[in-house]
Enzyme design. Structure first.
Site, short mmCIF file in Angstrom:
data_model
loop_
_atom_site.label_atom_id
_atom_site.label_comp_id
_atom_site.label_asym_id
_atom_site.label_seq_id
_atom_site.Cartn_x
_atom_site.Cartn_y
_atom_site.Cartn_z
N ALA A 1 -30.39 21.59 -14.82
CA ALA A 1 -32.03 20.99 -15.00
C ALA A 1 -31.61 21.40 -17.02
O ALA A 1 -32.29 20.86 -17.78
CB ALA A 1 -32.84 21.45 -14.68
N ASP B 1 -24.39 18.24 -9.39
CA ASP B 1 -25.71 18.75 -10.93
C ASP B 1 -26.75 17.74 -11.54
O ASP B 1 -27.44 18.22 -11.72
CB ASP B 1 -25.66 20.27 -11.03
CG ASP B 1 -25.15 20.62 -9.89
OD1 ASP B 1 -25.30 19.97 -8.86
OD2 ASP B 1 -25.36 22.16 -10.06
#
Ligand code: PMV
Length: 325
Positions: free
Chosen positions: A113, A155
């Site tokens: 992120a 991810d």
């Protein structure tokens, strides 16, 4: 000046087996990391203000006066990803400000992120028009470099595109309804690389056994897409329990993870619970049933875990308004 945020994630089914190309299902969750890029003539700075350190440890050596803080170590680790992004663009004369709601080292996609949010903010600041695909591709390459060549695109794809992603050798967005889950954090940060190594060694030693476990895990991921699409949550929960058992067979479960899994299952009404991510520490996810979320949160806390609710299927990377400071 530009700012962007990107979500963390949970892996619902298929971790580890995905490294060998069988499908895994992951979802973006409503915890985000934010990166803001501002002009800073003559310097190149990374400022980490808040990493949601639910496990901050702080100690002072009274003989030497040395201070040890987990925040310092985690902040430093996150700056390595930011610095890799800055290198990629040969960026100068700027400051990147990072903050994150995703506990680092917990398997909830904190570094992806941060990488995706930094890439998006920098690309906007530099006037480059990077699409979500560009961001997903570049951030996966950067993450892989940082993790010594290991790692699926799970991810970074979830941070870039959001929603649910079915990842095998390719990444496929799947349209599924959002659900509420409870995450239980063992307070033990995990090391994805060493857990992946451990499973790969088991695979090399016993390919005929481990291949069938991978196959079973792949079947769970595919079935889960159908069940979640039909909102058959009790059946989905039962498969989460099976997946946990198979991850235990692969050797990545721990006593602390088991304690949280059994505490969650014992809360009553829980439909299923499993470890999520690489294992060896990190988190579990539990699917609450009709007795609600609070009962699960309380049970996990009583078992000494950190518990919080997350919602799945959340939005991927997005630009944000810049702060005033
Ligand atoms: O520890 P996490 O949440 O980053 O998950 C790792 C998932 C693995 O399947 C074990 C590795 C990977 O790259 O997919």
């Amino acid at each position: 000046m530009a700012a962007a945020s990107a979500p963390g994630k949970v892996i619902l089914f298929g971790e580890h087996a995905v490294v060998s190309g069988t499908p895994a299902l992951g979802s973006a969750v409503d915890l985000r990391a934010t990166a803001e890029v501002v002009e800073a003539p003559g310097s190149l700075l990374v400022e980490v203000s808040d990493l949601n350190l639910t496990v901050e440890r702080f100690s002072v050596d009274l003989l030497t006066g040395d201070i040890k803080s987990s925040f310092a170590a985690d902040a430093l680790r996150s700056t390595r990803y930011v610095s890799a992004v800055l290198r990629e663009f040969d960026a100068r004369n700027l400051k990147v400000k990072i903050s994150s709601q995703i506990p680092p080292g917990s398997g909830l996609g904190s570094s992806a992120a941060i990488t995706v949010a930094t890439l998006a903010a920098l690309s906007k600041h530099l006037g480059l028009d990077m699409s979500r695909w560009d961001l997903a591709k570049s951030s996966h390459r950067i993450e892989k470099e940082m993790q010594k060549g290991l790692g699926s695109p799970m991810d970074t794809a979830l941070s870039s595109f959001g929603g649910y992603q079915l990842v095998s050798r390719q990444v496929e967005s799947v349209n599924l309804p959002p659900i509420d889950l409870v995450v239980g954090y063992t307070r033990i940060p995990h090391d994805t690389w060493s857990e992946v190594q451990k499973v790969q060694s088991l695979h090399s030693a016993h390919p005929e056994v481990v291949d069938s476990i991978y196959q079973a895990i792949g079947a769970l991921s595919k079935k889960a897409v159908v069940l979640l699409g039909e909102e058959k949550l009790p059946e989905l929960g039962a498969l989460m329990n099976v997946n946990h058992g198979l991850l235990d067979a692969l050797g990545v479960n721990t006593r602390e993870l088991s304690e949280l899994v059994y505490a969650a299952r014992g809360a009553g009404g829980v439909l299923g619970a499993k470890l999520t991510g690489a294992g060896g520490g990190g988190c579990i996810v539990a699917l609450p049933g009709d007795r609600g979320i609070e009962a699960v949160v309380t049970a996990i806390r009583q078992a000494k875990g950190i518990a919080f609710r997350v919602r799945t299927g959340c939005e991927g990377v997005r630009l944000e308004p810049c702060s005033r400071s």
